[in-house]
Design a protein around this motif. Structure first.
Motif, PDB file in Angstrom:
ATOM      1  N   ARG A   1       0.826  -1.199   0.000  1.00 48.37           N
ATOM      2  CA  ARG A   1       0.000   0.000   0.000  1.00 48.37           C
ATOM      3  C   ARG A   1       0.856   1.242   0.000  1.00 48.37           C
TER       4      ARG A   1
ATOM      5  N   ASP B   1      -3.915   9.394   2.130  1.00 46.17           N
ATOM      6  CA  ASP B   1      -4.651   8.141   2.204  1.00 46.17           C
ATOM      7  C   ASP B   1      -3.860   7.036   1.515  1.00 46.17           C
TER       8      ASP B   1
ATOM      9  N   TYR C   1      -3.681   3.537  -0.769  1.00 45.71           N
ATOM     10  CA  TYR C   1      -4.476   2.940  -1.832  1.00 45.71           C
ATOM     11  C   TYR C   1      -3.758   1.711  -2.374  1.00 45.71           C
ATOM     12  N   ASP C   2      -4.530   0.862  -3.037  1.00 43.26           N
ATOM     13  CA  ASP C   2      -3.975  -0.362  -3.612  1.00 43.26           C
ATOM     14  C   ASP C   2      -3.707  -0.210  -5.098  1.00 43.26           C
TER      15      ASP C   2
ATOM     16  N   VAL D   1      -9.903   8.571  -3.003  1.00 44.35           N
ATOM     17  CA  VAL D   1      -9.731   7.125  -2.819  1.00 44.35           C
ATOM     18  C   VAL D   1     -11.069   6.523  -2.413  1.00 44.35           C
ATOM     19  N   LEU D   2     -11.490   5.517  -3.177  1.00 40.94           N
ATOM     20  CA  LEU D   2     -12.757   4.842  -2.903  1.00 40.94           C
ATOM     21  C   LEU D   2     -12.492   3.433  -2.404  1.00 40.94           C
ATOM     22  N   ASP D   3     -13.385   2.966  -1.573  1.00 46.42           N
ATOM     23  CA  ASP D   3     -13.316   1.580  -1.137  1.00 46.42           C
ATOM     24  C   ASP D   3     -14.178   0.752  -2.087  1.00 46.42           C
TER      25      ASP D   3
ATOM     26  N   ASP E   1     -15.148  -2.923  -2.910  1.00 47.65           N
ATOM     27  CA  ASP E   1     -15.118  -4.324  -2.472  1.00 47.65           C
ATOM     28  C   ASP E   1     -13.890  -4.627  -1.625  1.00 47.65           C
ATOM     29  N   GLY E   2     -13.603  -3.747  -0.707  1.00 46.04           N
ATOM     30  CA  GLY E   2     -12.509  -3.982   0.225  1.00 46.04           C
ATOM     31  C   GLY E   2     -11.150  -3.526  -0.286  1.00 46.04           C
ATOM     32  N   MET E   3     -11.087  -3.031  -1.490  1.00 48.08           N
ATOM     33  CA  MET E   3      -9.811  -2.547  -2.039  1.00 48.08           C
ATOM     34  C   MET E   3      -9.848  -1.026  -2.171  1.00 48.08           C
ATOM     35  N   LYS E   4      -8.739  -0.407  -1.837  1.00 49.91           N
ATOM     36  CA  LYS E   4      -8.655   1.053  -1.945  1.00 49.91           C
ATOM     37  C   LYS E   4      -8.293   1.440  -3.383  1.00 49.91           C
TER      38      LYS E   4
ATOM     39  N   LYS F   1      -7.760   4.412  -5.929  1.00 51.00           N
ATOM     40  CA  LYS F   1      -7.561   5.862  -6.031  1.00 51.00           C
ATOM     41  C   LYS F   1      -7.906   6.327  -7.436  1.00 51.00           C
TER      42      LYS F   1
END
Ligand SMILES: Nc1nc2c(ncn2[C@@H]2O[C@H](COP(=O)(O)OP(=O)(O)OP(=O)(O)O)[C@@H](O)[C@H]2O)c(=O)[nH]1
Ligand SMILES: [Mg+2]
Length: 237
Positions: A3, A58, A60-61, A105-107, A109-112, A114
């Protein structure tokens, strides 16, 4: 998956004279894989995957570039500000100069995830600036103003431009912005989208108008289509 932090800054801008695209093509940018590139001009925002200079951003992935395009005045900047800050930019219209961006950055399904969202100037004189950014965009949101026919008529020209400058697999979405103060739904006679709902909503409204007992609560057409519709919206006058 590692991350990274996103930049702390709210966004930035790149004036016409310094606008240069990055070079990662249309693949999503994962932390650690983005090429910062010495070619990035000073005014260009930090590329996805780079750690924050300011710290405290933030995590992010995965990161993507999204670009807002469409005629001047259709509401690109307002849409972005609404998405980013939850507020509406009312008042005097200040046309965007060159290009601007915001990160969010949005969540998912459990993933960040961006999104680096580029807000382009709709004015013709900035067209050559925005052309340079198309090829980096993973997604394009093409806006028109539902109260402005000219902006709708421009869609074809925008699509031609997109075809010429954007990646062939770019994710593309057409957004009709603004409102007439009327219940609104998009329908498709071909796909059957919202067809039954449109007539059912009208039937409910009409029935209630002629048969409603004084004690009965009023049928809320706006709420009904918002609740039941796919892609439906409502705008109370
Ligand atoms: N009623 C209404 N007005 C809107 C809406 N979105 C934007 N506006 C108004 O439309 C005008 C233009 O909005 P902008 O977001 O600045 O337009 P733009 O597409 O960014 O224009 P350029 O930067 O010149 O390309 C402003 O006066 C806004 O207040 C909307 O959803 N509803
Ligand atoms: Mg703008």
């Amino acid at each position: 998956m590692s991350r990274k932090k996103t930049p702390k800054s709210k966004g930035g801008s790149a004036p016409a004279t310094s606008a240069l695209p990055a070079t990662h093509g249309s693949q999503p940018v994962r932390p650690g894989t983005a090429r910062p590139g010495p070619e990035a001009p000073p005014n260009r925002p930090p590329q996805p995957g780079r750690s924050s200079l300011g710290g405290g951003g933030d995590f992010y992935d995965v990161a993507f570039k999204v670009m807002l395009v469409g005629d001047s005045g259709v509401g690109k900047t307002c849409l972005l500000v609404r998405f980013k800050d939850g507020a509406f930019l009312a008042g005097t219209f200040i046309s965007t100069v060159g290009i601007d961006f915001r990160n969010k950055v949005l969540d998912v399904d459990g993933m960040k995830v961006k999104l680096q969202i580029w807000d382009t100037a709709g004015q013709e004189r900035f067209r050559s600036v925005t052309h340079a950014y198309y090829r980096d965009a993973h997604a394009l949101l093409l806006l028109y103003d539902v109260t402005n026919k000219a902006s709708f008529d421009s869609i074809q020209a925008w699509l031609t431009e997109i075809q010429e400058y954007a990646q062939h697999d770019v994710v593309l979405m057409l957004l009709g912005n603004k409102e007439y103060g009327l219940p609104f739904m998009e329908t498709s006679a071909k796909m059957g989208l919202n067809v039954d709902l449109a007539f059912m909503a009208i039937a409910k409204e009409l029935k209630q108008r002629c048969m409603k007992a004084p004690s009965e609560p009023r049928f809320q057409l706006h709420d009904y289509i918002k609740r039941e519709g796919r892609g439906a919206s409502c705008c109370k006058p």
